[in-house]
Design an enzyme around this catalytic site. Structure first.
Site, PDB file in Angstrom:
ATOM      1  N   SER A  89     -34.014  72.611  99.380  1.00 12.72           N
ATOM      2  CA  SER A  89     -33.567  73.594  98.390  1.00 12.72           C
ATOM      3  C   SER A  89     -34.640  73.912  97.361  1.00 12.72           C
ATOM      4  O   SER A  89     -34.746  75.057  96.905  1.00 12.72           O
ATOM      5  CB  SER A  89     -32.301  73.096  97.691  1.00 12.72           C
ATOM      6  N   ASP A 100     -31.384  67.261  94.023  1.00 13.74           N
ATOM      7  CA  ASP A 100     -32.436  66.351  94.471  1.00 13.74           C
ATOM      8  C   ASP A 100     -33.698  67.148  94.793  1.00 13.74           C
ATOM      9  O   ASP A 100     -33.644  68.354  95.058  1.00 13.74           O
ATOM     10  CB  ASP A 100     -32.000  65.594  95.721  1.00 13.74           C
ATOM     11  N   ASP A 102     -36.521  67.051  97.584  1.00 12.83           N
ATOM     12  CA  ASP A 102     -36.985  66.508  98.857  1.00 12.83           C
ATOM     13  C   ASP A 102     -38.495  66.685  98.922  1.00 12.83           C
ATOM     14  O   ASP A 102     -39.002  67.820  98.872  1.00 12.83           O
ATOM     15  CB  ASP A 102     -36.306  67.225 100.021  1.00 12.83           C
ATOM     16  N   ASP A 157     -36.241  62.104  96.918  1.00 12.24           N
ATOM     17  CA  ASP A 157     -36.252  61.523  98.261  1.00 12.24           C
ATOM     18  C   ASP A 157     -37.648  61.745  98.823  1.00 12.24           C
ATOM     19  O   ASP A 157     -38.033  62.886  99.123  1.00 12.24           O
ATOM     20  CB  ASP A 157     -35.199  62.179  99.152  1.00 12.24           C
ATOM     21  N   LYS A 221     -24.196  78.427  99.665  1.00 10.37           N
ATOM     22  CA  LYS A 221     -24.289  76.992  99.382  1.00 10.37           C
ATOM     23  C   LYS A 221     -23.157  76.558  98.445  1.00 10.37           C
ATOM     24  O   LYS A 221     -22.510  75.529  98.681  1.00 10.37           O
ATOM     25  CB  LYS A 221     -25.644  76.658  98.742  1.00 10.37           C
ATOM     26  N   TYR A 230     -20.250  70.858 103.575  1.00 12.32           N
ATOM     27  CA  TYR A 230     -21.706  70.870 103.371  1.00 12.32           C
ATOM     28  C   TYR A 230     -22.212  69.436 103.443  1.00 12.32           C
ATOM     29  O   TYR A 230     -22.178  68.704 102.466  1.00 12.32           O
ATOM     30  CB  TYR A 230     -22.013  71.481 101.994  1.00 12.32           C
TER      31      TYR A 230
END
Length: 666
Positions: A89, A100, A102, A157, A221, A230
């Site tokens: 995202s 979060d 990524d 993450d 989303k 989701y």
């Protein structure tokens, strides 16, 4: 010069937006802002600063790994650098408050995964601002090795990959991972790590208008999250899958507004002839750079079994929705149908955009029966690993439940509920880990509350002593052996018996000079200097056991039974699944626990319901029926006059056959 055609087919329409569609698009944008999907500029700048610091930390990590690998090669150490890429995202530009990040660490070929887990966490804590790193959890046993942590309140993450074709990484600012040759020599999990960024970049390059795509994706989303559909790990499309579906609709309507794309999304995907796959571009076959299989239903039976195939555009193409099962597919179709109805009415001005984003009814009216999976551990570190593993296997349990002849639908909720418990003894621990008892849930108070409690305790302690002391003296009794004993009632209400036991043992261990007055030393004990004060008696250290902390994660599966089903025995499915999970090498007996319970909607815990939601209540029986069925109620309530007459008549009828039978026997 002809316009570029996006996707694998020509567009359905290239019409320019009307004024009405522009107004609807403005309304959609305003509603998404009202729903809180956009982050403030200050928070976005904070994310950028965190990425800058991660890049510096990554460079130091690679340099230390180079020194460990070749300590005498100063040129290698001097030029050693790593790169940090984002995906998901954040890279798509559709992140919101609390999202979060990524991220992917890319290193030269000499840096190993073992070094990543042994060196990087220490460098991270060392170089980050004091206190900036929290909840640091390396997960080396994951399919894609990952380090999870929070950096200045932002959840990260972080995955890792070393490029086997490069001994030093390029320093060019715009260097990317687009070249397929970078995949040479990589394992499947390493290819998946690198492809996170590659797929995200390809999606943005394959849509006609990135701005239109991003706003429409924000809407989809939010809709999918509100409807609890989701989560790739639970058998629903994840963020990348929803992004590819929206991107495909943008390709079919290249000049449409985001509002039109949202409406077309529901109507097209509802009517899509699944399992016909969704592509953003043609699949690339025959590339020899990696042995990782490319999605191909003609060759692989597993690919033919995918119910809702959405194929990634980057080589090697994979199915992003291989986890979607039978029940998930049914739920997704139901929600797509509802979304199509709502957006059709929005487009003609009959409904507002907020009606599209109403919350799911999974817990309120969705089901009557539920299965709850309880994964628990004695430590937070163990729970992070154990709960993550169990979560990845819930989908397998759902597949087993779907095969039961009495179950029509088994729908997993898309997230788990984490709780912390404090237990006094093993009996309470058993209640938590076996049946999921919430009687011992502990919520840490705020810092301000802690300080208030500590001050209150300090202030009240001196005031209690003068009141307790006379009571203790009055409760002394004189036994035959001269050893004083306190009565059982001493402070029983305040300390629940544990303190009574402690005082008995302490009293018996006092030396003779500190004993309470007896017939021989009563005169000497009147001296105030010789009198033992309560505060002078030493207290045993921690004789009472400390509270035991238990961490639990509950996953809920809603069950819809087939028509006419009267009983449901899931013992075989449940036991097989538990055995599979607990036979994994990650499981440690005595430290980790796994339990499955069946509950009704009326037994759901309160914390799964949000403000304004109504928890299902047990149906009240008819009062007249209860009074007639319950013998206790018949005794308490005087019977009506007519009922008394009927009872007397029945007694006479019962007596007549008895006497007749007796006469016949005689």
């Amino acid at each position: 010069m002809s316009e570029r055609i996006y996707g694998v087919t020509p567009p359905i329409s290239t019409a320019l937006p009307t004024e009405q569609e522009k107004r609807l698009n403005h309304g959609l944008h305003q509603e998404l802002r009202a729903q809180g999907t956009f982050e403030s500029p200050a928070e976005t700048e904070k994310r950028k600063e965190v990425l800058r610091q991660l890049e510096k930390i990554t460079n130091v990590f690679v340099q230390r790994a180079a020194r460990e690998k070749e300590p005498k090669n100063e040129f290698l150490i001097r030029d050693a650098i790593g790169r940090v890429f984002t995906y998901g995202s954040y890279r798509l530009g559709v992140y919101g408050p609390g999202s979060d990040m990524d991220t992917l660490v890319v290193a030269p070929k000499y840096v190993t995964v073992d070094q990543y887990f042994s060196i990087f966490p220490g460098v991270l804590v060392e170089m980050a601002p004091p206190g900036a790193i929290t909840d640091l959890t390396p997960v080396p046993e994951a399919f894609v090795p990952i380090i999870k942590f929070e950096f200045s309140g932002i959840s990260i993450d972080l995955i890792f990959c070393s490029i086997q074709t490069l001994k030093q990484l390029p320093t060019e600012k715009n260097w990317s991972l687009a070249d397929n040759n970078l995949l040479r020599g990589l394992s499947e999990n390493e290819v998946r790590s690198v492809n996170g960024t590659r797929v995200t970049d390809d999606i943005l390059n394959l849509v006609p208008e990135p701005g239109t795509f991003k706003l429409a994706l924000r809407a989809i989303k939010l809709w999918a999250q509100r409807k609890a559909i989701y989560a790739n790990i639970m058998g629903y499309p994840g963020g990348v899958a929803w992004a590819m579906l929206v991107a495909r609709v943008c390709q079919l309507y290249p000049k449409a507004t985001s509002a039109v794309v949202v409406n077309k999304f529901f109507n097209i995907m509802l009517k899509w002839p699944w399992p016909l796959p969704v592509f953003l571009q043609q699949i690339e076959y025959g590339c020899p750079v990696t042995r990782v299989a490319v999605w191909n239903p003609k060759l692989y039976a597993s690919d033919r079994n995918h119910r809702m195939p959405i194929i990634t555009p980057s080589y090697p193409s994979m199915c992003a929705t291989h986890n979607v099962g039978k029940s998930s597919m049914v739920v997704i179709r139901q929600e797509l149908e509802k979304g199509a109805q709502v957006t059709d009415e929005i487009m003609i001005g009959r409904r507002p955009w907020k009606d599209l984003f109403t919350k799911h009814t999974f817990f309120t009216t969705g089901f009557k029966y539920y299965i709850t999976v309880i994964a628990s551990s004695r430590t937070k570190k163990a729970q992070n690993a154990w709960s993550g593993f169990v979560e990845s296997r819930v989908r397998v349990l759902v597949n087993k439940l779907e095969m039961h002849p009495s179950i029509a639908l088994a729908r997993p909720f898309n997230k788990g509920y984490d709780r912390m418990h404090r237990c006094k003894d093993n009996v309470q621990v058993e209640e938590v880990v076996s049946i999921g008892s919430l009687a011992h849930v502990y919520k840490p108070p705020a810092d301000g509350e802690k300080e208030v409690k500590a001050e209150t305790k300090t202030e009240t302690k001196p005031e209690v002593k003068p009141e307790v002391k006379p009571e203790v003296k009055q409760q002394i009794i004189q036994p035959e052996n001269g050893v004083p004993v306190k009565q059982e009632k001493t402070e029983a209400k305040t300390d629940g018996g544990m303190r009574i036991k402690r005082e008995h043992s302490e009293e018996a261990q006092l030396p003779p000079a500190m004993n309470r007055p007896t017939a021989d030393n009563a005169d000497n004990f009147d001296n105030a200097d010789d009198r033992v004060k309560l505060e002078d008696i030493p207290e045993k250290k921690k004789e009472e056991p400390e509270d035991m902390e238990i961490y639990t994660t509950n996953h809920y599966i809603g069950l819809q039974l087939v028509e006419g089903a009267k009983s449901l025995d899931l013992s075989r499915e449940v036991n097989d699944w538990k055995s599979m999970c607990m036979s994994n090498e990650l499981f440690e007996e005595g430290l980790m626990f796994l339990s499955i319970q069946h509950i009704k909607n009326t037994g759901l815990p309160d914390d799964v319901f949000e403000a304004g939601e109504t928890k299902p209540r047990p149906v009240k029986k008819n009062l007249k029926r209860v009074a007639s069925e319950d013998p206790g109620n018949r005794q308490q309530q005087p019977p009506p006059k007519r009922q008394v007459q009927v009872q007397q008549q029945q007694q006479r009828q019962q007596q007549q056959p008895t006497s007749t039978a007796a006469a016949a026997v005689g």
